[in-house]
Design an enzyme around this catalytic site. Structure first.
Site, PDB file in Angstrom:
ATOM      1  N   VAL A  80     -16.194  29.550   2.917  1.00 18.03           N
ATOM      2  CA  VAL A  80     -15.495  29.400   4.188  1.00 18.03           C
ATOM      3  C   VAL A  80     -16.435  28.724   5.182  1.00 18.03           C
ATOM      4  CG1 VAL A  80     -14.233  30.590   6.030  1.00 18.03           C
ATOM      5  CG2 VAL A  80     -14.224  31.529   3.702  1.00 18.03           C
ATOM      6  N   TYR A  89     -25.382  39.657  -3.966  1.00 17.04           N
ATOM      7  CA  TYR A  89     -24.146  39.353  -3.239  1.00 17.04           C
ATOM      8  C   TYR A  89     -22.927  39.607  -4.122  1.00 17.04           C
ATOM      9  CZ  TYR A  89     -20.723  36.758  -0.481  1.00 17.04           C
ATOM     10  OH  TYR A  89     -19.610  36.395   0.249  1.00 17.04           O
ATOM     11  N   ASN A 138     -15.321  43.356   8.118  1.00 15.37           N
ATOM     12  CA  ASN A 138     -15.615  41.958   7.837  1.00 15.37           C
ATOM     13  C   ASN A 138     -17.107  41.643   7.833  1.00 15.37           C
ATOM     14  OD1 ASN A 138     -15.160  38.911   7.971  1.00 15.37           O
ATOM     15  ND2 ASN A 138     -16.059  39.289   9.996  1.00 15.37           N
ATOM     16  N   THR A 187     -18.092  28.869   7.926  1.00 15.58           N
ATOM     17  CA  THR A 187     -18.560  29.871   8.879  1.00 15.58           C
ATOM     18  C   THR A 187     -20.079  29.756   9.006  1.00 15.58           C
ATOM     19  OG1 THR A 187     -18.946  31.539   7.165  1.00 15.58           O
ATOM     20  CG2 THR A 187     -16.729  31.475   8.164  1.00 15.58           C
ATOM     21  N   ILE A 209     -14.734  34.484  10.488  1.00 16.66           N
ATOM     22  CA  ILE A 209     -13.462  35.124  10.170  1.00 16.66           C
ATOM     23  C   ILE A 209     -13.120  36.206  11.191  1.00 16.66           C
ATOM     24  CG2 ILE A 209     -12.284  36.577   8.476  1.00 16.66           C
ATOM     25  CD1 ILE A 209     -14.004  35.080   6.320  1.00 16.66           C
TER      26      ILE A 209
END
Length: 253
Positions: free
Chosen positions: A183, A150, A85, A185, A18
């Site tokens: 996502v 998390y 981020n 990633t 991101i």
């Protein structure tokens, strides 16, 4: 000439995923971009594409962050946009989660937001059209099994966003959170590898299982998230603050 010409954007976790996608889009809008992250090599790879400045730092080290942010400010001027981020993930049954794992995730995903916000707010509360965007997660809006640290960190990220948005609502600063589902990633790559290692499934099967946890049965792309970040940065979004923008294919609908 882009709408962000001359604006200074600081992006943590800027070397991959991101952060990298956001750097590309902001550079295309003529912003001055400072990339912060633990590893120099990914940052330099994105910088070679975008002309961004590179400032390696460990986001869990307050003193290192102070020095790095000061260097970025000296190089590119006061901060206009700050995108926090940087983040990590892990998964384990709660009773098998070690305190060290909890501390590491909270330090990276939550305490670093506290430090990052405190160190950049003196710039962000001066002038107009200043922006703070915190990259959280749909995990900050609901629970999830096997990911207690998390989820707790991302709930904290959402709470911090809402608190700062109210505290600074009468300034030229907006504070918003981005809450994506899974996502595509490197973090998802790491999750797929862990699933493969513990279950015996192939990494392709593990990635498919993660995609299936999104309601639309596909992984969100980094570019989709970056485009939403740019929407929040745009001058036309000055009345959007305290929002938690979900990019999840309907997962939290």
């Amino acid at each position: 000439m882009g709408w962000a010409k001359g604006k200074h954007a600081l992006i943590t976790g800027g070397g991959t995923g991101i952060g990298a996608a956001t750097a590309r889009m902001l550079s295309a809008e003529s912003a001055k971009v400072s990339l912060v992250g633990r590893r120099r090599e990914p940052l330099e790879a994105i910088a070679s594409e975008t002309g961004s400045s590179v400032f390696p730092a460990d986001m869990t080290d307050r003193e290192a962050m102070e020095a790095t942010f000061a260097a970025a400010r000296d190089a590119n001027g006061p901060f206009d946009y700050v995108i926090l981020n940087a983040g990590i993930g892990d998964s384990a049954p709660f009773l098998k989660t070690r305190r060290e794992a909890w501390d590491r995730i909270i330090a990276t995903n939550l305490t670093a937001l506290f430090d990052g916000a405190q160190l950049t707010l003196p710039d962000l509360i001066q002038g107009e059209d200043k922006r703070l965007v915190i990259v959280a997660s749909v995990a900050g809006l609901r629970g999830a099994a096997y990911a207690a640290p998390y989820v707790a960190s991302k709930h904290g990220a959402v709470g911090l966003t809402k608190s700062l948005a109210l505290e600074y609502a009468k300034t030229g600063l907006t504070v918003n959170a981005i809450c994506p589902a899974f996502v595509d990633t490197p973090m998802v790559d790491d999750s797929a590898e862990r699933i493969s290692r513990t279950t015996g499934r192939s990494e392709e099967e593990a990635r498919a299982a993660l995609a299936a946890m999104n309601a639309n049965n596909r992984l969100v792309t980094a570019d989709e998230v970056a485009a939403s970040i740019l929407h929040l940065l745009h001058p036309s979004s000055r009345s959007i603050t305290g929002a938690c923008l979900t990019i999840d294919g309907g997962t939290t609908a």
